[in-house]
Design a protein around this motif. Sequence first.
Motif, short mmCIF file in Angstrom:
data_model
loop_
_atom_site.label_atom_id
_atom_site.label_comp_id
_atom_site.label_asym_id
_atom_site.label_seq_id
_atom_site.Cartn_x
_atom_site.Cartn_y
_atom_site.Cartn_z
N ALA A 68 0.83 -1.21 0.00
CA ALA A 68 0.00 0.00 0.00
C ALA A 68 0.86 1.26 0.00
O ALA A 68 0.62 2.20 -0.77
CB ALA A 68 -0.93 -0.01 1.21
N ASN A 69 1.89 1.30 0.85
CA ASN A 69 2.77 2.46 0.91
C ASN A 69 3.57 2.64 -0.38
O ASN A 69 3.82 3.77 -0.82
CB ASN A 69 3.73 2.34 2.09
N THR A 70 3.96 1.54 -0.99
CA THR A 70 4.72 1.62 -2.25
C THR A 70 3.87 2.23 -3.36
O THR A 70 4.31 3.15 -4.06
CB THR A 70 5.20 0.22 -2.68
N LEU A 71 2.64 1.73 -3.51
CA LEU A 71 1.76 2.27 -4.54
C LEU A 71 1.40 3.72 -4.27
O LEU A 71 1.33 4.55 -5.19
CB LEU A 71 0.49 1.42 -4.63
N ASN A 72 1.18 4.06 -2.99
CA ASN A 72 0.86 5.43 -2.62
C ASN A 72 2.03 6.36 -2.93
O ASN A 72 1.84 7.48 -3.42
CB ASN A 72 0.53 5.48 -1.12
N THR A 73 3.25 5.90 -2.66
CA THR A 73 4.43 6.70 -2.95
C THR A 73 4.59 6.92 -4.45
O THR A 73 4.92 8.03 -4.90
CB THR A 73 5.70 6.01 -2.39
N LEU A 74 4.35 5.89 -5.23
CA LEU A 74 4.45 6.02 -6.69
C LEU A 74 3.47 7.05 -7.23
O LEU A 74 3.82 7.90 -8.05
CB LEU A 74 4.20 4.66 -7.35
N MET A 75 2.22 7.00 -6.76
CA MET A 75 1.20 7.93 -7.25
C MET A 75 1.49 9.36 -6.80
O MET A 75 1.33 10.31 -7.57
CB MET A 75 -0.18 7.47 -6.79
#
Length: 261
Positions: free
Chosen positions: A38-45
């Motif tokens: 979740a944090n990885t995808l949030n960081t990417l966006m």
Amino acid sequence: MLNEKLKKTKWSGIIRTLVFLAAFLLIFSLFVRPMGLANTLNTLMNTAYRLLVDTSLYIMAIAVLAGAVSALFAEFGVIDLLNRVLSPLMRPLFGMPGAAALGVVTTYLSDNPAILTLTEDKGFRRYFKAYQIPALTNIGTSFGMGLIVTTFVLGLGGTIGSQVGLAALCGNLGAVVGSIVSTRIMLSLSARVIGREADACPPNEILVSDEKKEKKNNAGMRVLNAVTNGDRKGVDQGLANCPGQRPVYAGSRPHGGAAAL
């Protein structure tokens, strides 16, 4: 024989795909494992959002302002005056026409993307040879955000309680020396590829531009048209720098131009 070649090609394509997927998953897992999915995808966006809003739109704003100013200067002969007055200084130092000084001023007051908008203006390009256009990036990179950085450094004097004027002066002198050296190197390299004779703006385009200016008698309309055209070029340049956009360069013309940028 043909069937065997097709089979080899097919299997080699499958192998490359599998290798890519394995490498992609491995690299992606290096981020997911410590951060969580979740944090990885949030960081990417969020990174993509900041890249578009804080960087691309900032560059567009600079390009719009630089485009409007350069169009006004070209319309009312300011660039021609700078070229005449500053050529005795700019040519021995930088190997560039005096009009290049406008690039120094605009990038120093704003940021280096401003030089890209200048190169799109035929009123600016007309003073340059084609091989000199790529070297404008060296000037833009050397002096970009010069005023902002200098002001910031001077402001540190009151914070840290020491004189920082000498440090700011040394930084500006370093930018001047670095720009001269890098510009000269770029001119030497680009001249080998492009040659020294081709004009950055073909003579027929200059003639058409001059004829249009002669037909404009109303000063107010000249200002309005110049600013509007300059702003449009700035928007085009800003969009070209947005992720996912295909760059629209002046280099699509025969004489190269900003494609080398």
